[in-house]
Design a protein around this motif. Structure first.
Motif, PDB file in Angstrom:
ATOM      1  N   UNK A 243       0.830  -1.214   0.000  1.00 52.50           N
ATOM      2  CA  UNK A 243       0.000   0.000   0.000  1.00 52.50           C
ATOM      3  C   UNK A 243       0.862   1.261   0.000  1.00 52.50           C
ATOM      4  N   UNK A 244       2.070   1.191   0.565  1.00 50.98           N
ATOM      5  CA  UNK A 244       2.937   2.377   0.542  1.00 50.98           C
ATOM      6  C   UNK A 244       3.519   2.615  -0.846  1.00 50.98           C
ATOM      7  N   UNK A 245       3.707   1.563  -1.633  1.00 51.10           N
ATOM      8  CA  UNK A 245       4.120   1.745  -3.023  1.00 51.10           C
ATOM      9  C   UNK A 245       2.994   2.460  -3.780  1.00 51.10           C
ATOM     10  N   UNK A 246       1.752   2.064  -3.526  1.00 51.17           N
ATOM     11  CA  UNK A 246       0.611   2.715  -4.160  1.00 51.17           C
ATOM     12  C   UNK A 246       0.579   4.198  -3.800  1.00 51.17           C
ATOM     13  N   UNK A 247       0.754   4.500  -2.522  1.00 54.53           N
ATOM     14  CA  UNK A 247       0.729   5.883  -2.054  1.00 54.53           C
ATOM     15  C   UNK A 247       1.884   6.702  -2.616  1.00 54.53           C
ATOM     16  N   UNK A 248       3.006   6.033  -2.931  1.00 56.54           N
ATOM     17  CA  UNK A 248       4.195   6.746  -3.415  1.00 56.54           C
ATOM     18  C   UNK A 248       3.936   7.515  -4.704  1.00 56.54           C
ATOM     19  N   UNK A 249       3.029   7.017  -5.566  1.00 56.06           N
ATOM     20  CA  UNK A 249       2.697   7.743  -6.791  1.00 56.06           C
ATOM     21  C   UNK A 249       2.214   9.153  -6.450  1.00 56.06           C
TER      22      UNK A 249
END
Length: 256
Positions: A243-249
């Motif tokens: 989920x943090x990879x998703x938020x990184x965008x």
């Protein structure tokens, strides 16, 4: 790679009469989609492409992708996505949702004010603390409800993302060979340094079926509320991430 000539379908969708409208049709193109804006509606079709990360090479695949897009995005953008229409051919005539051979598919959406896209609001200095708090809460709520996927370690999950990225770099012509080698080496080094942390997060259920493309242009204010739209529907591997990879965008766009 382009697999089909879609010119006749594009010309049909550029005709306002095809949508029961009389006004002009505005067209927006991306590398995998075309959007036709007319009246109070937007119609989106998939480009007939086959790339390392997406396959829209046949009408049946494009129809399935349209149906999946509406299914997934209706969760985070209720009311924005309306329907999926079949583009059919009977003789020499193309039509929407009539008997005949399936030649393409198109998604019908509500047309919203483009100034309400968060990338444009950012450029205009309109990303207020209240709005961004609402965005943060919506993303947190969405991630809490997203399906947890246990299909391998967290480091293997990001390793798969890097493989897709590497294949995309090789065909995009954005970077030269030396730049691609440098990028890939830096990514592999970062993956190695963070592997144990990524593995612990996967074990804790942080790898989920996420949005997959959560940058500012894929968030809008619709009916007075922030809405996430245009998620990755065509490749579950790309969208199944921490989920943090998703938020990184989103964070990268905000920092920029």
């Amino acid at each position: 790679m382009i697999t089909e000539n879609q010119d006749v379908v594009v010309e049909m969708l550029k005709n306002p009469a095809s949508h029961g409208e009389v006004g002009p049709v505005e067209t927006i193109e991306t590398h995998i989609s075309r959007i036709f804006l007319v009246g109070r509606r937007a119609f989106k079709m998939k480009r007939a492409v086959k790339l390392p990360y997406v396959d829209f090479s046949t009408p049946a695949l494009r129809l399935a992708a349209c149906e999946r897009e509406v299914e997934l995005n209706s969760i985070t953008a209720p009311g924005l996505y309306l329907d999926v229409h079949r583009v059919t051919r009977a003789g020499d005539r193309l039509a929407l949702d009539e008997p005949g051979e399936l030649v393409d598919a198109v998604i019908e959406m509500v047309r919203f004010d483009q100034s309400k896209l968060l990338d444009r609001m950012a450029a205009a200095g309109e990303l207020t603390p209240a709005l961004m708090t609402g965005v943060a809460r919506m993303i947190a709520h969405y991630h809490r409800g997203a399906e947890v996927i246990h299909a391998g370690s967290g480091s293997a999950n990001i390793g798969g993302v890097l493989e897709i990225n590497s294949a995309g770099f090789a065909t995009s012509h954005v970077f030269d060979r030396k730049e691609i080698e440098t990028l890939n080496a830096a990514f592999r080094d970062a993956l190695s340094r963070n592997a144990s942390l990524l593995d612990r997060r996967e074990a804790a259920g942080r790898v989920r079926r996420c949005h997959g493309d959560l940058h500012l242009r894929n968030i809008c204010v619709f009916d007075g509320e922030p809405r996430l739209f245009d998620c990755i529907e065509f490749n579950d591997q790309i969208a199944t991430v921490d989920v943090l990879y998703d938020l990184a965008f989103l964070l990268m766009d905000l920092w920029h």
